[in-house]
Design an enzyme around this catalytic site. Structure first.
Site, PDB file in Angstrom:
ATOM      1  N   ASP A  23      -3.852  -0.748   4.494  1.00 46.35           N
ATOM      2  CA  ASP A  23      -3.850  -0.446   5.931  1.00 46.35           C
ATOM      3  C   ASP A  23      -5.206   0.000   6.475  1.00 46.35           C
ATOM      4  OD1 ASP A  23      -3.988   2.270   5.130  1.00 46.35           O
ATOM      5  OD2 ASP A  23      -2.793   2.874   6.863  1.00 46.35           O
ATOM      6  N   GLU A  24      -6.272  -0.234   5.709  1.00 44.34           N
ATOM      7  CA  GLU A  24      -7.594   0.176   6.191  1.00 44.34           C
ATOM      8  C   GLU A  24      -8.599  -0.947   6.000  1.00 44.34           C
ATOM      9  OE1 GLU A  24      -9.055   3.818   4.402  1.00 44.34           O
ATOM     10  OE2 GLU A  24      -6.990   4.472   4.094  1.00 44.34           O
ATOM     11  N   ASP A  65      -7.931   2.340  10.571  1.00 44.76           N
ATOM     12  CA  ASP A  65      -6.879   2.888   9.702  1.00 44.76           C
ATOM     13  C   ASP A  65      -5.567   2.891  10.489  1.00 44.76           C
ATOM     14  OD1 ASP A  65      -5.209   4.334   8.071  1.00 44.76           O
ATOM     15  OD2 ASP A  65      -6.574   6.007   7.745  1.00 44.76           O
TER      16      ASP A  65
HETATM   17  P1  TTP Z   1      -2.649   6.410   4.645  1.00 44.76           P
HETATM   18  O1  TTP Z   1      -3.515   5.628   5.603  1.00 44.76           O
HETATM   19  O2  TTP Z   1      -3.288   7.490   3.836  1.00 44.76           O
HETATM   20  O3  TTP Z   1      -1.461   7.097   5.434  1.00 44.76           O
HETATM   21  P2  TTP Z   1      -0.609   6.600   6.685  1.00 44.76           P
HETATM   22  O4  TTP Z   1      -1.125   5.297   7.233  1.00 44.76           O
HETATM   23  O5  TTP Z   1       0.831   6.598   6.296  1.00 44.76           O
HETATM   24  O6  TTP Z   1      -0.796   7.774   7.718  1.00 44.76           O
HETATM   25  P3  TTP Z   1      -2.040   8.089   8.667  1.00 44.76           P
HETATM   26  O7  TTP Z   1      -1.520   7.922  10.048  1.00 44.76           O
HETATM   27  O8  TTP Z   1      -2.398   9.495   8.353  1.00 44.76           O
HETATM   28  O9  TTP Z   1      -3.126   7.094   8.324  1.00 44.76           O
HETATM   29  O10 TTP Z   1      -1.934   5.432   3.623  1.00 44.76           O
HETATM   30  C1  TTP Z   1      -1.489   4.129   4.005  1.00 44.76           C
HETATM   31  C2  TTP Z   1      -0.183   3.790   3.317  1.00 44.76           C
HETATM   32  O11 TTP Z   1      -0.339   3.884   1.898  1.00 44.76           O
HETATM   33  C3  TTP Z   1       0.943   4.746   3.664  1.00 44.76           C
HETATM   34  O12 TTP Z   1       1.635   4.343   4.834  1.00 44.76           O
HETATM   35  C4  TTP Z   1       1.798   4.733   2.431  1.00 44.76           C
HETATM   36  C5  TTP Z   1       0.866   4.405   1.302  1.00 44.76           C
HETATM   37  N1  TTP Z   1       0.579   5.632   0.511  1.00 44.76           N
HETATM   38  C6  TTP Z   1       1.310   5.876  -0.648  1.00 44.76           C
HETATM   39  O13 TTP Z   1       2.153   5.070  -1.043  1.00 44.76           O
HETATM   40  N2  TTP Z   1       1.071   7.034  -1.356  1.00 44.76           N
HETATM   41  C7  TTP Z   1       0.142   7.968  -0.959  1.00 44.76           C
HETATM   42  O14 TTP Z   1      -0.037   9.013  -1.620  1.00 44.76           O
HETATM   43  C8  TTP Z   1      -0.611   7.702   0.252  1.00 44.76           C
HETATM   44  C9  TTP Z   1      -1.626   8.699   0.760  1.00 44.76           C
HETATM   45  C10 TTP Z   1      -0.339   6.539   0.946  1.00 44.76           C
HETATM   46 MG    MG Z   2      -3.187   4.960   7.573  1.00 39.35          MG
END
Ligand code: TTP
Ligand code: MG
Length: 366
Positions: A119-120, A21
């Site tokens: 992103d995962e 992730d």
């Molecule tokens: P996430 O992996 O949930 O968040 P992140 O990568 O920003 O942070 P973390 O370090 O906690 O993993 O989501 C990935 C991307 O998806 C995030 O950068 C933006 C997008 N996203 C949205 O557009 N709306 C949302 O509600 C969420 C949770 C994520």
């Molecule tokens: Mg993330």
């Protein structure tokens, strides 16, 4: 770590799954492009318009999280919490291009690969390693390659299944690795909030809390019969999940059959302007992705879930293939509007495009 000091072998027949992730993905990509942002709070999402803006936060960097800013929060709330933050509109093209390159890196390593959002990804590396120590080394190698090539960090969970790997990747963030073997899974999950389990949202969390179930451990020790009575099929799933058991496969997704986005509102809402604004944004996100993939769609389907979890989907197939944003927005609005007249609070909306053709063949198709 106590968890890692236990069993040294993964045992016969066990799987080894990585969940990767990316850290603060959109915000991290923005920081990489503009290093001067690194020391500042950065919020990616809708325009706050000096506190009058509509829409929500997509994500924010860790500096902004210190002020309490979170994904999904109304942008005006983020603006009040941290008015000095740098507020950026999402640059989906940039994130998709970056994501595509990251996925190419990740695909080299496993037997089976499953991308999950931008992103995962899940990687089944069972036949590539002999034990969890080797899996951890592989995770370090993967992190290094992503960092060298993309200047971005990620967090990796190593587990015996997808459920544990996914929760483990969130355990040490940013830039962490967390290894959990099958015989450690129950102990690892026990102190965590039930909210960490996939599919346990705010409402289910509240229902579980009312039954005195706060942690995954509480859930694991709860009366199985009562859970089944209260939650039906999901009750059985929760019980297995709480024990750290998950048999779902890492599934290679070959052809993309649909592109969809959905959003759960932070608070259930009947604000039609806000719902339609969110719908437009979901369409824009889908549109960016379709353009990037050079895809045309013919079918649009909307989804709406009310606060009582009543869910409807409604679709329409056009008479032509298109990748036009206005067409997508207009069709989804037409499909959704009939569901907004009732005085019901909305929990979630979604849009899906399907029935694809490659735009490189556009002329022959049209
Ligand atoms: P996430 O992996 O949930 O968040 P992140 O990568 O920003 O942070 P973390 O370090 O906690 O993993 O989501 C990935 C991307 O998806 C995030 O950068 C933006 C997008 N996203 C949205 O557009 N709306 C949302 O509600 C969420 C949770 C994520
Ligand atoms: Mg993330």
């Amino acid at each position: 770590m106590v968890l890692q000091a236990q069993s040294r072998s993964r045992g016969i027949g066990g799987r080894v799954i990585l969940h990767v992730d990316m850290d603060q993905f959109y915000a991290a990509v923005e920081e990489r492009e503009r290093p001067e942002f690194k020391e500042k709070p950065v919020v990616v999402g809708a325009d706050p318009k000096d506190g009058r803006g509509r829409g929500v936060v997509s994500t924010c960097n860790y500096n902004a999280r210190k002020y309490g800013v979170k994904s999904g929060m109304p942008i005006t709330r983020a603006w009040k919490l941290c008015p000095d933050a740098i507020f950026l509109r999402p640059n989906y093209k940039l994130y998709i291009e970056t994501s595509n390159r990251i996925m190419i890196i990740l695909r080299q390593y496993p037997d089976k690969f499953e991308q999950w959002g931008l992103d995962e990804a899940f990687l089944d590396i069972t036949s590539k390693v002999r034990n969890f120590e080797e899996a951890e080394k592989l995770a370090i190698t993967i992190k290094r390659e992503i960092h060298n090539k993309e200047k971005l960090t990620c967090s990796i969970g190593v587990g015996p299944n997808k459920l544990v790997a996914k929760i483990a990747s969130d355990f040490k963030k940013p830039d962490g690795i967390t290894v959990v073997r099958q015989n450690e899974a129950k102990e690892f999950l026990a102190p965590l909030s039930v909210r960490k389990l996939l599919w346990v949202g705010k409402k289910t969390e509240r229902r579980l809390n009312e039954m005195g179930i706060k942690t995954v451990g509480d859930l694991a020790n709860f009366d199985t019969q009562i859970l089944k009575e209260k939650f039906g099929m999901m009750g059985s799933y929760y019980i297995l999940a709480a024990q750290g058991i998950d048999n779902s496969e890492v599934v290679e997704k070959t052809a993309v059959k649909s592109v969809s986005r959905e959003r759960t509102f932070e608070e259930d809402t009947s604000d039609i302007d806000m719902i339609l604004e969110t719908l437009n944004r979901l369409c824009r996100e889908i549109h960016e992705e379709l353009i990037e993939m050079k895809m045309l769609f013919k079918t649009v389907t909307i989804k709406i879930r009310y606060e009582n979890f009543e869910t409807h989907t409604h679709g329409k197939t056009l008479s032509f293939f298109t990748d036009d944003l206005q067409n997508l927005q207009k069709t989804s609005k037409e499909l959704l509007e009939p569901y907004l007249v009732r005085q019901k609070n909305v929990r979630l909306i979604g849009v899906r495009t399907s029935n694809f053709a490659s735009s490189s063949k556009q002329k022959t198709l049209l």
